[in-house]
Design a protein around this motif. Structure first.
Motif, mmCIF file in Angstrom:
data_model
loop_
_atom_site.group_PDB
_atom_site.id
_atom_site.type_symbol
_atom_site.label_atom_id
_atom_site.label_comp_id
_atom_site.label_asym_id
_atom_site.label_seq_id
_atom_site.Cartn_x
_atom_site.Cartn_y
_atom_site.Cartn_z
ATOM 1 N N ARG A 1 12.494 26.936 30.822
ATOM 2 C CA ARG A 1 11.855 28.200 30.439
ATOM 3 C C ARG A 1 10.858 27.981 29.302
ATOM 4 N NH1 ARG A 1 17.097 31.720 29.310
ATOM 5 N NH2 ARG A 1 17.660 29.661 28.473
ATOM 6 N N TYR A 2 11.172 27.083 28.372
ATOM 7 C CA TYR A 2 10.258 26.828 27.247
ATOM 8 C C TYR A 2 9.165 25.835 27.648
ATOM 9 C CZ TYR A 2 8.634 26.227 22.474
ATOM 10 O OH TYR A 2 7.838 26.225 21.361
ATOM 11 N N GLY A 3 9.530 24.847 28.454
ATOM 12 C CA GLY A 3 8.580 23.826 28.883
ATOM 13 C C GLY A 3 8.579 22.612 27.975
ATOM 14 N N ASN A 4 7.832 21.590 28.394
ATOM 15 C CA ASN A 4 7.709 20.375 27.595
ATOM 16 C C ASN A 4 6.962 20.671 26.300
ATOM 17 O OD1 ASN A 4 9.004 18.845 29.581
ATOM 18 N ND2 ASN A 4 7.071 18.398 30.642
ATOM 19 N N VAL A 5 7.192 19.800 25.294
ATOM 20 C CA VAL A 5 6.613 20.017 23.968
ATOM 21 C C VAL A 5 5.819 18.784 23.550
ATOM 22 C CG1 VAL A 5 7.082 20.531 21.548
ATOM 23 C CG2 VAL A 5 8.580 21.467 23.339
ATOM 24 N N ASP A 6 4.575 19.007 23.097
ATOM 25 C CA ASP A 6 3.742 17.941 22.533
ATOM 26 C C ASP A 6 3.072 18.547 21.305
ATOM 27 O OD1 ASP A 6 2.095 15.861 21.883
ATOM 28 O OD2 ASP A 6 1.294 15.571 23.903
ATOM 29 N N PHE A 7 3.590 18.179 20.102
ATOM 30 C CA PHE A 7 3.187 18.881 18.885
ATOM 31 C C PHE A 7 2.691 17.896 17.838
ATOM 32 C CE2 PHE A 7 4.339 20.856 14.735
ATOM 33 C CZ PHE A 7 3.493 21.957 14.807
ATOM 34 N N LYS A 8 1.582 18.256 17.178
ATOM 35 C CA LYS A 8 1.066 17.450 16.068
ATOM 36 C C LYS A 8 1.776 17.907 14.806
ATOM 37 C CE LYS A 8 -3.181 16.121 13.656
ATOM 38 N NZ LYS A 8 -2.748 14.734 13.486
ATOM 39 N N GLY A 9 2.801 17.191 14.447
ATOM 40 C CA GLY A 9 3.638 17.549 13.321
ATOM 41 C C GLY A 9 5.074 17.185 13.637
ATOM 42 N N SER A 10 6.025 17.784 12.936
ATOM 43 C CA SER A 10 7.441 17.540 13.180
ATOM 44 C C SER A 10 8.045 18.716 13.946
ATOM 45 C CB SER A 10 8.189 17.334 11.864
ATOM 46 O OG SER A 10 7.771 16.127 11.243
ATOM 47 N N PRO B 1 0.816 -1.213 0.000
ATOM 48 C CA PRO B 1 0.000 0.000 0.000
ATOM 49 C C PRO B 1 0.852 1.266 0.000
ATOM 50 C CG PRO B 1 -0.002 -1.023 2.174
ATOM 51 C CD PRO B 1 0.696 -1.981 1.251
ATOM 52 N N MET B 2 0.368 2.268 -0.695
ATOM 53 C CA MET B 2 0.962 3.608 -0.658
ATOM 54 C C MET B 2 -0.185 4.571 -0.360
ATOM 55 S SD MET B 2 3.229 5.671 -3.517
ATOM 56 C CE MET B 2 1.832 5.962 -4.621
ATOM 57 N N ASN B 3 -0.376 4.834 0.908
ATOM 58 C CA ASN B 3 -1.533 5.607 1.335
ATOM 59 C C ASN B 3 -1.149 7.051 1.633
ATOM 60 O OD1 ASN B 3 -3.110 3.263 1.224
ATOM 61 N ND2 ASN B 3 -2.521 2.703 3.316
ATOM 62 N N PRO B 4 -1.941 7.992 1.191
ATOM 63 C CA PRO B 4 -1.654 9.392 1.508
ATOM 64 C C PRO B 4 -1.805 9.657 2.998
ATOM 65 C CG PRO B 4 -3.282 9.181 -0.263
ATOM 66 C CD PRO B 4 -3.122 7.838 0.345
ATOM 67 N N GLY B 5 -0.843 10.377 3.546
ATOM 68 C CA GLY B 5 -0.962 10.846 4.917
ATOM 69 C C GLY B 5 -1.346 12.312 4.923
ATOM 70 N N ASP B 6 -1.329 12.902 6.096
ATOM 71 C CA ASP B 6 -1.648 14.323 6.189
ATOM 72 C C ASP B 6 -0.703 15.128 5.305
ATOM 73 O OD1 ASP B 6 -3.573 13.679 8.006
ATOM 74 O OD2 ASP B 6 -2.355 14.153 9.772
ATOM 75 N N GLY B 7 -1.268 16.058 4.550
ATOM 76 C CA GLY B 7 -0.449 16.936 3.720
ATOM 77 C C GLY B 7 -0.016 16.318 2.413
ATOM 78 N N THR B 8 -0.597 15.162 2.067
ATOM 79 C CA THR B 8 -0.233 14.510 0.807
ATOM 80 C C THR B 8 -1.497 14.046 0.093
ATOM 81 O OG1 THR B 8 -0.076 12.231 1.618
ATOM 82 C CG2 THR B 8 1.849 13.645 1.934
ATOM 83 N N GLU B 9 -1.352 13.684 -1.173
ATOM 84 C CA GLU B 9 -2.455 13.129 -1.945
ATOM 85 C C GLU B 9 -1.889 12.346 -3.117
ATOM 86 O OE1 GLU B 9 -4.805 16.270 -3.569
ATOM 87 O OE2 GLU B 9 -3.147 17.158 -4.695
ATOM 88 N N LEU B 10 -2.708 11.463 -3.642
ATOM 89 C CA LEU B 10 -2.327 10.777 -4.874
ATOM 90 C C LEU B 10 -2.504 11.731 -6.039
ATOM 91 C CD1 LEU B 10 -3.986 7.279 -4.295
ATOM 92 C CD2 LEU B 10 -1.595 7.916 -3.944
ATOM 93 N N ASP B 11 -1.549 11.690 -6.946
ATOM 94 C CA ASP B 11 -1.599 12.567 -8.113
ATOM 95 C C ASP B 11 -2.887 12.273 -8.901
ATOM 96 O OD1 ASP B 11 -1.223 13.912 -10.517
ATOM 97 O OD2 ASP B 11 0.926 13.497 -10.583
ATOM 98 N N ALA C 1 2.920 16.062 -2.513
ATOM 99 C CA ALA C 1 2.592 16.947 -1.397
ATOM 100 C C ALA C 1 1.481 17.904 -1.821
ATOM 101 C CB ALA C 1 3.826 17.726 -0.977
ATOM 102 N N ASN C 2 0.609 18.230 -0.878
ATOM 103 C CA ASN C 2 -0.378 19.275 -1.177
ATOM 104 C C ASN C 2 -0.273 20.460 -0.223
ATOM 105 O OD1 ASN C 2 -1.619 18.313 1.144
ATOM 106 N ND2 ASN C 2 -3.213 17.191 0.035
ATOM 107 N N VAL C 3 0.736 20.408 0.661
ATOM 108 C CA VAL C 3 1.060 21.550 1.517
ATOM 109 C C VAL C 3 2.579 21.649 1.610
ATOM 110 C CG1 VAL C 3 -1.055 21.323 2.910
ATOM 111 C CG2 VAL C 3 1.043 20.154 3.637
ATOM 112 N N ALA C 4 3.055 22.752 2.076
ATOM 113 C CA ALA C 4 4.486 22.909 2.321
ATOM 114 C C ALA C 4 4.811 22.371 3.711
ATOM 115 C CB ALA C 4 4.886 24.368 2.212
#
Length: 555
Positions: free
Chosen positions: A279-288, A233-243, A252-255
């Motif tokens: 000072r910044y604190g812990n990080v929990d982010f949806k993305g990279s 399988p080659m499934n699109p993830g977030d920010g991608t699509e099949l041509d 990619a459909n987003v930067a």
């Protein structure tokens, strides 16, 4: 020598008769009787050797007795038509024909050959030139002599090829292996180049679809099913699509930052941070997450994509659904006997230049380019401790557990630091999976036979062909049978693949040292165990017949 008149044709001219009086013509030898068949009229006929032997014995036994005054009668030769015989190989892929020249009878013709092929059910792969060449031998074969050749060849199936997916963009982890080159030709490990980003419409992956293959056949015309290639399988993830123009291209459909997933790719938003500290604190982010500095003691960083740290990770916890890439090093300390202060977990890979006193857990590979020291490292795939040149890469102390192999330049230390390696520990699980599939296939065979039995017990078709309910019931049984056959074929294909994996397991998955393995290194490959008592040079270490075996390069 016997008188030629003793031998004569039978009334139908198909046999040679010997009429002989033992007391008058005996004793005789078999050669004497065979000599009678060399006469012009009989020369093309087949000698009946058993009858000649019998005649010789009976004549010689009676030649000095009263009974020997009476004439004895024997058939010593006969006409025989030419003969064609077919032999089929055990796998039914080759049919061979032997033709025997006639003894004064009818020679084999093309029609005889075709009838012979038909009676032996030879239907496919026939070679007309080979048959004609075989028949032409009859012009030269003496009576009774034979000639043989393969005249039909089955066709092996062409199995399908598995689907392949080619990634067309680099990933963040690959930057660790590609430091920037200075003008003088050296490399700057502190400058790993620009962040890898994509923009809309960029090609991320391209799929080469599986092929179905083509069936083969036996010389009897039986179809030999091919094994179709397995899809991937080659499934699109977030920010991608099949041509839209080509479903085998993932774009990619987003930067953002490209992140590899189990079945495709996604393009993540990127959170850029200088340092992760109190000072910044812990990080929990949806993305990279891209951290240009360090992750400090006690901090926790979580991401649904990759985590890239350009500096150090020191006594912190990182968890990524993608890869964890640390450009400099991962540093920890021992808190208790079995507890270390730094914990790195990745659904993908973990990459760093050096690691010490840390716990690393990855479903993908673990790559350390310089040193992996006193850490507990676990990978479902391969642990590699080496730079690109295989000149540097020390795995010292702690435990390293890898499903598919451990590769390092140097393992252990000259001072005998205890180092534990666990490799290829899952063959028993694969065997259990193999057993489960085998039982499933057997149950399908039983189910298909039960349906076949029910179909065979049906009354004659003319009794129910106008009964709509009965027709629907028969159709359901046939559909169920076909579904079982299809599912069984899939599982048999999976069984064959898994069986090959089990049989080749310890050949594929092993431990390798490019330079040295020192003493006091515990090596476990499956159930096989060895603790090194001396220094070993460059070698691969495998489980051979449930024992740890060292294979030295250059020997």
């Amino acid at each position: 020598m016997l008188e030629s008149s003793l031998a004569s044709f039978s009334a139908d001219k198909n046999q040679v008769e010997l009429r002989i009086v033992p007391s008058t013509h005996g004793p005789v030898s078999e050669d004497d009787i065979k000599q009678l068949l060399t006469q012009k009229d009989f020369a093309m006929l087949c000698p009946m050797l058993a009858n000649i032997e019998k005649a010789c014995k009976e004549v010689n036994a009676l030649c000095n007795q009263d009974a020997g005054k009476h004439e004895l009668f024997f058939i010593i030769g006969e006409r025989r038509d030419g003969k064609a015989e077919v032999t089929v190989s055990a796998d039914k892929m080759v049919a061979s024909m032997k033709i025997t020249a006639a003894w004064g009878g009818k020679e084999i013709s093309l029609t005889d050959v075709l009838n012979c092929l038909k009676s032996n059910k030879i239907k496919m792969g026939l070679s007309k030139p080979k048959i004609q060449a075989l028949l032409s031998q009859l012009n030269f074969l003496p009576p009774g002599e034979s000639s043989q050749n393969d005249i039909a060849q089955g066709k092996a199936p062409i199995h399908g090829t598995n689907a392949r997916i080619e990634r067309k963009v680099s990933l963040a982890r690959e930057r660790l292996l590609q430091p920037q080159e200075r003008e003088d030709g050296t490399v700057d490990m502190r400058n790993l180049g620009a962040m890898i980003m994509v923009k809309p419409k960029d090609l991320l992956m391209e799929k080469k679809p599986a092929t179905t293959g083509t069936p083969g056949y036996t010389v009897h015309g039986d179809v030999i099913l091919q094994k179709p290639g397995q899809d991937k399988p080659m499934n699109p993830g977030d920010g991608t699509e099949l041509d839209p123009k080509d479903p085998y291209r993932l774009i990619a459909n987003v930067a953002g930052q490209p992140v590899e997933t189990k079945t495709g790719m996604q393009v993540d938003d990127v959170l850029q941070i200088k340092d992760v500290d109190v000072r910044y604190g812990n990080v929990d982010f949806k993305g990279s997450i891209l951290i240009s500095g360090d992750v400090h003691e006690g901090m926790v960083v979580k991401a649904s994509g990759d985590i890239t740290v350009m500096g150090f990770v020191d006594s912190a916890t990182l968890h990524a659904a993608g890869d964890v890439i640390v450009s400099k090093g991962i540093i920890g300390r021992q808190i208790k006997a079995n507890e270390l202060s730094t914990k790195i977990t990745a659904e993908g890979q973990i990459c760093a230049q050096f690691v010490q006193y840390s716990e690393l857990t990855a479903k993908g590979n673990v790559l350390v380019t310089k040193q992996l020291l006193h850490s507990n490292t676990r990978s479902d795939l391969v642990i590699t401790v080496s730079d690109q040149t295989a000149r540097r890469g020390d795995l010292i102390g702690g435990q390293a557990t890898a499903g598919h192999g451990i590769h390092a330049v140097i393992i252990g230390a000259k001072v005998g630091t205890k180092t534990e390696l666990f490799c290829a520990m899952d063959q028993s699980e694969l065997k259990n999976d193999l057993k489960a599939i085998d039982e499933s296939v057997k149950s399908m065979v039983t189910a298909a036979l039960e349906i076949e039995g029910r179909l065979n017990r049906l009354p004659p078709k003319n009794e129910w062909q106008n009964d709509a309910g009965m027709i629907e019931q028969v159709k359901m049984m046939l559909d169920q049978k076909n579904l079982i056959i299809e599912e069984r074929f899939k599982e048999e294909t999976e069984y064959a693949s898994l069986q090959a994996e089990v049989e080749n397991y310890y050949d594929k998955y092993f431990i390798k040292a490019a330079k040295q393995i020192f003493n006091n290194v515990d090596i476990r490959i499956g159930p096989a165990f060895n603790r090194t008592q001396r220094e070993h040079g460059p070698c691969t270490v495998k489980n051979v017949n449930q024992e740890v075996a060292f294979n030295y390069t250059g020997r």
